[in-house]
Design a protein around this motif. Sequence first.
Motif, PDB file in Angstrom:
ATOM      1  N   VAL A 494      19.651  -2.658  -5.759  1.00  0.00           N
ATOM      2  CA  VAL A 494      19.493  -3.893  -4.997  1.00  0.00           C
ATOM      3  C   VAL A 494      20.643  -4.022  -4.009  1.00  0.00           C
ATOM      4  CG1 VAL A 494      19.216  -6.387  -5.091  1.00  0.00           C
ATOM      5  CG2 VAL A 494      18.334  -4.954  -6.964  1.00  0.00           C
ATOM      6  N   ASP A 495      20.302  -4.187  -2.752  1.00  0.00           N
ATOM      7  CA  ASP A 495      21.290  -4.390  -1.694  1.00  0.00           C
ATOM      8  C   ASP A 495      21.971  -5.747  -1.912  1.00  0.00           C
ATOM      9  OD1 ASP A 495      22.698  -4.763   0.636  1.00  0.00           O
ATOM     10  OD2 ASP A 495      20.975  -4.559   1.975  1.00  0.00           O
ATOM     11  N   VAL A 496      23.299  -5.728  -2.128  1.00  0.00           N
ATOM     12  CA  VAL A 496      24.033  -6.985  -2.347  1.00  0.00           C
ATOM     13  C   VAL A 496      25.018  -7.235  -1.210  1.00  0.00           C
ATOM     14  CG1 VAL A 496      23.784  -6.994  -4.855  1.00  0.00           C
ATOM     15  CG2 VAL A 496      25.723  -5.793  -3.822  1.00  0.00           C
ATOM     16  N   LEU A 525      20.052  -2.440 -13.463  1.00  0.00           N
ATOM     17  CA  LEU A 525      20.000  -2.518 -12.004  1.00  0.00           C
ATOM     18  C   LEU A 525      21.311  -1.989 -11.432  1.00  0.00           C
ATOM     19  CD1 LEU A 525      18.719  -6.187 -11.608  1.00  0.00           C
ATOM     20  CD2 LEU A 525      17.349  -4.122 -11.251  1.00  0.00           C
ATOM     21  N   TYR A 526      21.212  -1.368 -10.259  1.00  0.00           N
ATOM     22  CA  TYR A 526      22.413  -0.897  -9.571  1.00  0.00           C
ATOM     23  C   TYR A 526      22.637  -1.728  -8.317  1.00  0.00           C
ATOM     24  CZ  TYR A 526      22.536   3.145 -12.634  1.00  0.00           C
ATOM     25  OH  TYR A 526      22.607   3.959 -13.736  1.00  0.00           O
ATOM     26  N   PRO A 527      23.599  -2.633  -8.325  1.00  0.00           N
ATOM     27  CA  PRO A 527      23.962  -3.345  -7.094  1.00  0.00           C
ATOM     28  C   PRO A 527      24.658  -2.376  -6.143  1.00  0.00           C
ATOM     29  CG  PRO A 527      24.781  -4.483  -9.077  1.00  0.00           C
ATOM     30  CD  PRO A 527      24.392  -3.096  -9.480  1.00  0.00           C
ATOM     31  N   ILE A 528      24.263  -2.345  -4.884  1.00  0.00           N
ATOM     32  CA  ILE A 528      24.867  -1.435  -3.913  1.00  0.00           C
ATOM     33  C   ILE A 528      25.141  -2.171  -2.615  1.00  0.00           C
ATOM     34  CG2 ILE A 528      23.776   0.647  -4.890  1.00  0.00           C
ATOM     35  CD1 ILE A 528      21.742   0.527  -2.577  1.00  0.00           C
ATOM     36  N   ASP A 529      26.204  -1.777  -1.945  1.00  0.00           N
ATOM     37  CA  ASP A 529      26.464  -2.167  -0.551  1.00  0.00           C
ATOM     38  C   ASP A 529      27.061  -0.935   0.125  1.00  0.00           C
ATOM     39  OD1 ASP A 529      29.088  -2.428  -1.692  1.00  0.00           O
ATOM     40  OD2 ASP A 529      28.698  -4.554  -2.016  1.00  0.00           O
ATOM     41  N   THR A 564      21.367  11.552  -9.979  1.00  0.00           N
ATOM     42  CA  THR A 564      21.060  11.283 -11.391  1.00  0.00           C
ATOM     43  C   THR A 564      19.578  11.027 -11.606  1.00  0.00           C
ATOM     44  OG1 THR A 564      23.265  10.362 -11.780  1.00  0.00           O
ATOM     45  CG2 THR A 564      21.534   9.722 -13.322  1.00  0.00           C
ATOM     46  N   TYR A 565      18.938  10.338 -10.668  1.00  0.00           N
ATOM     47  CA  TYR A 565      17.532   9.952 -10.813  1.00  0.00           C
ATOM     48  C   TYR A 565      16.656  10.702  -9.817  1.00  0.00           C
ATOM     49  CZ  TYR A 565      19.596   6.036 -13.368  1.00  0.00           C
ATOM     50  OH  TYR A 565      20.297   5.276 -14.267  1.00  0.00           O
ATOM     51  N   GLU A 566      15.391  10.874 -10.197  1.00  0.00           N
ATOM     52  CA  GLU A 566      14.442  11.528  -9.300  1.00  0.00           C
ATOM     53  C   GLU A 566      13.974  10.593  -8.190  1.00  0.00           C
ATOM     54  OE1 GLU A 566      11.235  13.067 -11.576  1.00  0.00           O
ATOM     55  OE2 GLU A 566      12.508  14.316 -12.869  1.00  0.00           O
ATOM     56  N   LYS A 567      13.930   9.288  -8.472  1.00  0.00           N
ATOM     57  CA  LYS A 567      13.452   8.322  -7.482  1.00  0.00           C
ATOM     58  C   LYS A 567      14.290   7.045  -7.582  1.00  0.00           C
ATOM     59  CE  LYS A 567       8.990   7.626  -6.865  1.00  0.00           C
ATOM     60  NZ  LYS A 567       7.592   7.129  -7.071  1.00  0.00           N
ATOM     61  N   ILE A 568      14.509   6.425  -6.415  1.00  0.00           N
ATOM     62  CA  ILE A 568      15.209   5.147  -6.354  1.00  0.00           C
ATOM     63  C   ILE A 568      14.333   4.151  -5.609  1.00  0.00           C
ATOM     64  CG2 ILE A 568      17.305   3.933  -5.638  1.00  0.00           C
ATOM     65  CD1 ILE A 568      17.868   6.115  -7.635  1.00  0.00           C
ATOM     66  N   PHE A 569      14.116   2.966  -6.210  1.00  0.00           N
ATOM     67  CA  PHE A 569      13.532   1.823  -5.507  1.00  0.00           C
ATOM     68  C   PHE A 569      14.691   0.992  -4.978  1.00  0.00           C
ATOM     69  CE2 PHE A 569       9.846   2.079  -8.706  1.00  0.00           C
ATOM     70  CZ  PHE A 569       9.073   2.856  -7.847  1.00  0.00           C
ATOM     71  N   VAL A 570      14.770   0.846  -3.657  1.00  0.00           N
ATOM     72  CA  VAL A 570      15.827   0.044  -3.055  1.00  0.00           C
ATOM     73  C   VAL A 570      15.229  -1.249  -2.525  1.00  0.00           C
ATOM     74  CG1 VAL A 570      17.687  -0.030  -1.363  1.00  0.00           C
ATOM     75  CG2 VAL A 570      17.008   2.167  -2.365  1.00  0.00           C
ATOM     76  N   LEU A 571      15.775  -2.387  -2.943  1.00  0.00           N
ATOM     77  CA  LEU A 571      15.382  -3.693  -2.424  1.00  0.00           C
ATOM     78  C   LEU A 571      16.418  -4.110  -1.392  1.00  0.00           C
ATOM     79  CD1 LEU A 571      14.310  -5.485  -5.745  1.00  0.00           C
ATOM     80  CD2 LEU A 571      12.891  -4.195  -4.114  1.00  0.00           C
TER      81      LEU A 571
END
Length: 602
Positions: A494-496, A525-529, A564-571
């Motif tokens: 999730v874009d934070v 969930l992985y918060p990312i910026d 690490t993961y095969e697919k990422i859903f980014v919001l």
Amino acid sequence: MPNAFSVHQTAAQAWEALLAHGGLEPAGRDREFVDKLLSLLAPQADDIDTALTNSSTDRFVQCFFQSMQQFTEMFRAILDYYQAAGARRGRQQLNISIEEAHLEFKDFEDFIQLWNDVPGDLEVPLVDQSTMSVHRVAFEAVPGLPSKTYKAVRGEICTGDPQVDAWLERYRDGHFSPVPPSLWLEQQQHGYKQLAAIGVAAVETILEIATSRSELWEHVPAARIEECDSFSVAHLRLLETDSWLGTMVAGLALARDLDEDERDRIGDILIDRLAGLPLRKIRTQVSFGDLQKFLSLPVWKKRHELYAVWIFTELLEAADHHDLRLHHDNGRITFQFRETLLASIVSARPNLDMITERKTPLDDPVGKGRTGNVQPDYSVWENGRLANKRCILVVEVKHYKRTANRSFADVLTDYAAAHPDAKVVLVNYGPIGDILDRLPFTAKWRCSVVENLTPLSALERERFRYIVRGVLGEPYRPAPAVDQSRHARTAIAVDVSGSMSEVLTDPKLEQVIATLAVGPVANELYPIDSRIHDPIPIDQSSRLAQLARDINSLAIPVSQLLGTYEKIFVLTDHDGLRDLADLGGVVEALPLTGMFKVSICQ
């Protein structure tokens, strides 16, 4: 192995024969080897020729054998790593290609086996100069013991052992004599046993040249101490200015009366400092013929070139907390003057590649002989999905006996300029000196030097590994489990960033996440910026709003997660879409939320 000498009746004759047979360069690349030999053979002599004149052939052979250990440990380290790597890769016949020579594992094995076959009556931990006083550090684990030790040395208290007290009395009067054997023999506890071996070797070394402190001072000048072997009589002379041997003997005698817990505390420190060190053989039965065999082996003839290969094994040791993959070309590992991928760190995010001799363009380099590019011995590069892969570490290897301030400073200046995001490290077999002040201010903070880096220099090796580990970082953990039997293949990020602050407080966000969090999706969930924040449980998505303050730069953290993961859903929002454009994901607008879902696969 026999000690008879049928041809060479003097040490000088034996030395001349070894010079011719072993390709030694006493005035060149082997100058440090000759200095070490001199410090063991006769530190009071002005040069090796004088030392040989006053030495027996047997003693010369013994000291020559001891001086070879720095190369032996280098060969052992190379052999140990590549044997393990070959076994992991299913290749038992890997060989090293260096300067048109091909060295097989058997070449290293032959040298190490020959070394191991030399009989020795005593094996001593090969401590460096900084570790020779380990007993003083260990005794400090018991309050009051260091003070009692010095009092016993001064004769103010007794140790409780009449033989030791009599020895200490002679010691106070300036005399060296054999330590009561019972003191050494009873040190069977692990840690104590290794310390006793150091003491035995030290006493024997001193008694070979002096029986009194005044005689030691007379025969061994202080001027030669800095370049001495740690077990040389010259270094022991330095230690004896502060009653080194006396404090070891007195402390061991006093430790007899300690309770088990106190003795264990001392033993733990000794084990920590001494366990795992190479062992030096004392009182060996080595012959001149054995030395000729050593010097005829292929690895000895390439000993100087193999120093850079050994540095690579030190790089790998520094990365041993990561998952490593060693590369080879049909069984050959190449260390030549061309770009070669040597290893990958697959547990780093993004993955990292260790590369030798990669050229990087540089306008107007300051170093002599460099035109238009630089080509460091080793460099570590990010290997992610982005086109602009960064170099994060450069290691340049030198094998100089003496420093070359201008040349060394130019190396750091050029390599830092060509790799603006990298830590740049210069290592040398010998000294480097204070060269960082010669560097441009913009480069100085990214550069480090490690001098006198050899297989026998424990502190310098640890310093080098510390620098490298600081750059490589910690391994990324495996994907969290979905349940007890499955690992997640997909994660939600999730874009934070600041532009998402309003969306992150919208209750509809929880509904979107709940819809996505089905099947083999990570339960965090992985918060990312501009980076990856600590993951949070999916059912605590309301915490995301507390993180909304930074700018977005999503491509790097998403690339790292794809390791690490095969697919990422980014919001994310419109700003985030621009960041992710180069990763080629599938974009889906989420009505009434102001968000987009971007599906990105490996």
